[in-house]
Design a protein around this motif. Structure first.
Motif: not given
Length: 427
Positions: A237, A292-293, A241, A234, A287, A289-290
C-alpha cells in the motif's frame, strides 16, 4: 474515441500483464532479500545490476530491432524476464542475483522501448493524448496490482517467483498473436550529452537527480517498508501510494509548467520534495495511514520532475533535434538511476531506513536549488523559442519515446515530434 483505441488493445493488454509481473517482481525481490538477512549495501549492489542493465538496453536494444525487427526482439526480451526471475528462485546468492537483475533491467527497458515505439507509430495527432493517457494508466494499474500479489504468497519460497515468470510469459500472447501492422524498421542517430548540457544545464542536472531519486526508491523502497516493520500488505500500500501520488500530480504540474517558466515549477517541486521527505522522516513510528499520506506527497514530485526537465530541454531544441535531445536525456537519467542506490544503500546501512528520505531531501534541495540558480543566470526560454507542451508519462520514466510524448506539441505546426519513425530507435 473507443474505435480509435481498438488497434492498441492487444499491445496495451500485453503491457498490463507485463506490468503486473514487473510490480510483483519489484516488491518480491527486496522482500526476499531482507528475509535472507542481506545488508542494505548488498541489496544496493543487486539494484545496481538492474539499473546498469536498464541503461545499457537504451543503447543496445535499438540495434537488435534494426537487425531482426520489433516482434522478435520483444518476444526474446520478455522471455529473458521470465528466465531471470526463475533463476532468482533457483540460485539464492546476491552475486548471482546482481547478474539476474541486470538481465531483468536490460529486458524490461527494451520491452518498454518497443511498446512505446509501437504506440508512437500508430497514434495520430488526434488520438495521441488519449492513447498515451491510457498507456500511463495501464502501467500504473498493472504495477500496483502486481505489488498486491506479494501478500498472497510466501516470498521465502519459489511460488511467487514462478507466478511472476508465468505472468511475464502470458503477457507475450496478445502481442505475438495480434494482426495489427508492425512498426516500420528503425533508423539510427547519435546523441551528444555534452552538447545537451551546454544548451540546457538545468535539464541535464535535473534529469540526473530525477534518475537518482527514482532509482533509489524503485530499488530500495521495498527494503524501506520491511526495515520499518510494515507487513507485506502495508508495504504494498505504501509503494502504491507513491505511484498514485505521482499519477495524480503529473497533469497539474504539467499544466503549470506550460504557463510559466518551467524552472520555477522545478523550484516548487524541489521545495515540495524537501518538505514531504522531512515530513516522512518525522512520521516514522506513526500509523500506516499517516505514512501512506506522506508517501503520496513524496510521490507527487518523485517521478513527474523528469518530464519537466525533458520538456525544458525540448523548449531549447529545434524540431529536428528532438530525437537527439531525448536520447541524451534518457542516458543521463539512466546514469542517475545507477547512482541513486549506490548513494542511498551505505547511508541506510549506517543510519537506518529513515535515512533514505534524508538522502532524498538532499537530492530535492539540489534539484530545486540548481533550478533557482539557473533562473538567475539565464532568462526564460519562452521568449526565445516556441514552448512545447508538457505531456504525462508513465510514473516510472522508461523510454525515450515517453520523453518525446511528454514534450512534443500535439497539433502544433512549428514544434511537432516526428511520428512516422520510432523515436527511441534513433539512438
Amino acid at each position: 474515441m473507443l474505435k480509435s483505441l481498438v488497434p492498441f488493445v492487444s499491445l496495451l493488454l500485453s503491457t498490463l500483464l507485463m506490468m503486473v509481473a514487473f510490480g510483483l517482481q519489484s516488491y518480491v525481490i527486496p522482500v526476499r532479500s531482507v528475509a535472507e538477512g542481506w545488508s542494505t549495501q548488498t541489496i544496493t549492489w543487486i539494484a545496481t545490476g538492474y539499473t546498469l542493465g536498464f541503461t545499457v538496453s537504451c543503447i543496445v536494444t535499438p540495434k537488435f530491432v534494426l537487425a531482426v525487427g520489433h516482434v522478435r526482439v520483444f518476444v526474446a526480451l520478455v522471455t529473458l524476464l521470465s528466465i531471470a526471475i526463475l533463476l532468482c528462485s533457483l540460485v539464492v546468492d546476491w552475486r548471482a542475483w546482481m547478474l539476474f537483475r541486470a538481465i531483468s533491467g536490460f529486458a524490461i527497458s527494451g520491452s518498454y522501448l518497443i511498446i512505446e515505439s509501437w504506440l508512437n507509430e500508430r497514434v495520430t495527432n488526434e488520438n495521441r493524448a488519449s492513447v498515451f493517457s491510457l498507456y500511463v494508466m495501464t502501467t500504473m494499474v498493472g504495477g500496483i496490482g502486481g505489488q498486491y500479489l506479494v501478500p498472497l504468497g510466501d516470498p521465502t519460497n519459489t511460488s511467487l517467483f514462478i507466478l511472476c515468470a508465468i505472468i511475464f510469459s502470458v503477457s507475450l500472447l496478445p502481442t505475438a498473436l495480434t494482426s495489427s501492422p508492425l512498426p516500420a524498421p528503425p533508423t539510427q542517430a547519435r546523441f551528444n550529452v555534452l552538447k545537451l548540457y551546454r544548451r540546457s544545464p538545468v535539464a541535464v542536472v535535473g534529469a540526473f537527480l530525477a534518475g537518482a531519486l527514482s532509482g533509489g526508491w524503485l530499488n530500495l523502497g521495498g527494503v524501506f517498508t520491511q526495515r520499518i516493520g510494515l507487513t507485506t500488505a502495508q508495504g504494498a500500500t505504501l509503494l502504491a501510494a507513491v505511484l498514485v501520488g505521482s499519477a495524480l500530480s503529473q497533469i497539474p504540474i504539467g499544466r503549470a509548467s506550460d504557463r510559466v517558466d518551467r524552472r520555477v515549477v522545478m523550484v516548487f517541486c524541489g521545495l515540495v520534495g524537501v518538505v514531504s521527505c522531512l515530513a516522512m522522516i518525522a512520521a516514522q513510528g506513526s500509523s500506516p495511514t499517516v505514512l501512506y499520506v506522506m508517501a503520496a506527497a513524496v510521490g507527487s514530485v518523485l517521478f513527474p520532475i523528469y518530464a519537466l526537465n525533458v520538456a525544458h530541454a525540448n523548449d531549447l531544441a529545434q524540431p529536428d533535434e528532438y530525437v537527439e535531445v531525448n536520447s541524451g536525456m534518457m542516458i543521463v537519467y539512466g546514469v542517475g538511476t545507477i547512482s541513486g542506490p549506490l548513494m542511498v544503500g551505505p547511508v541506510m546501512d549506517r543510519f537506518g531506513p529513515s535515512s533514505l528520505f534524508a538522502v532524498f531531501t538532499l537530492c530535492f534541495a539540489l534539484y530545486g536549488g540548481y533550478a533557482a540558480w539557473r533562473i538567475m543566470r539565464r532568462d526564460a526560454a519562452s521568449g526565445l523559442v516556441a514552448k512545447t507542451d508538457f505531456r504525462a508519462m508513465p510514473v516510472q520514466p522508461v523510454g525515450a519515446e515517453a520523453t518525446v510524448v511528454a514534450s512534443a506539441a500535439e497539433g502544433t505546426s512549428d514544434v511537432v515530434a516526428d511520428t512516422t519513425t520510432p523515436q527511441w530507435s534513433k539512438v
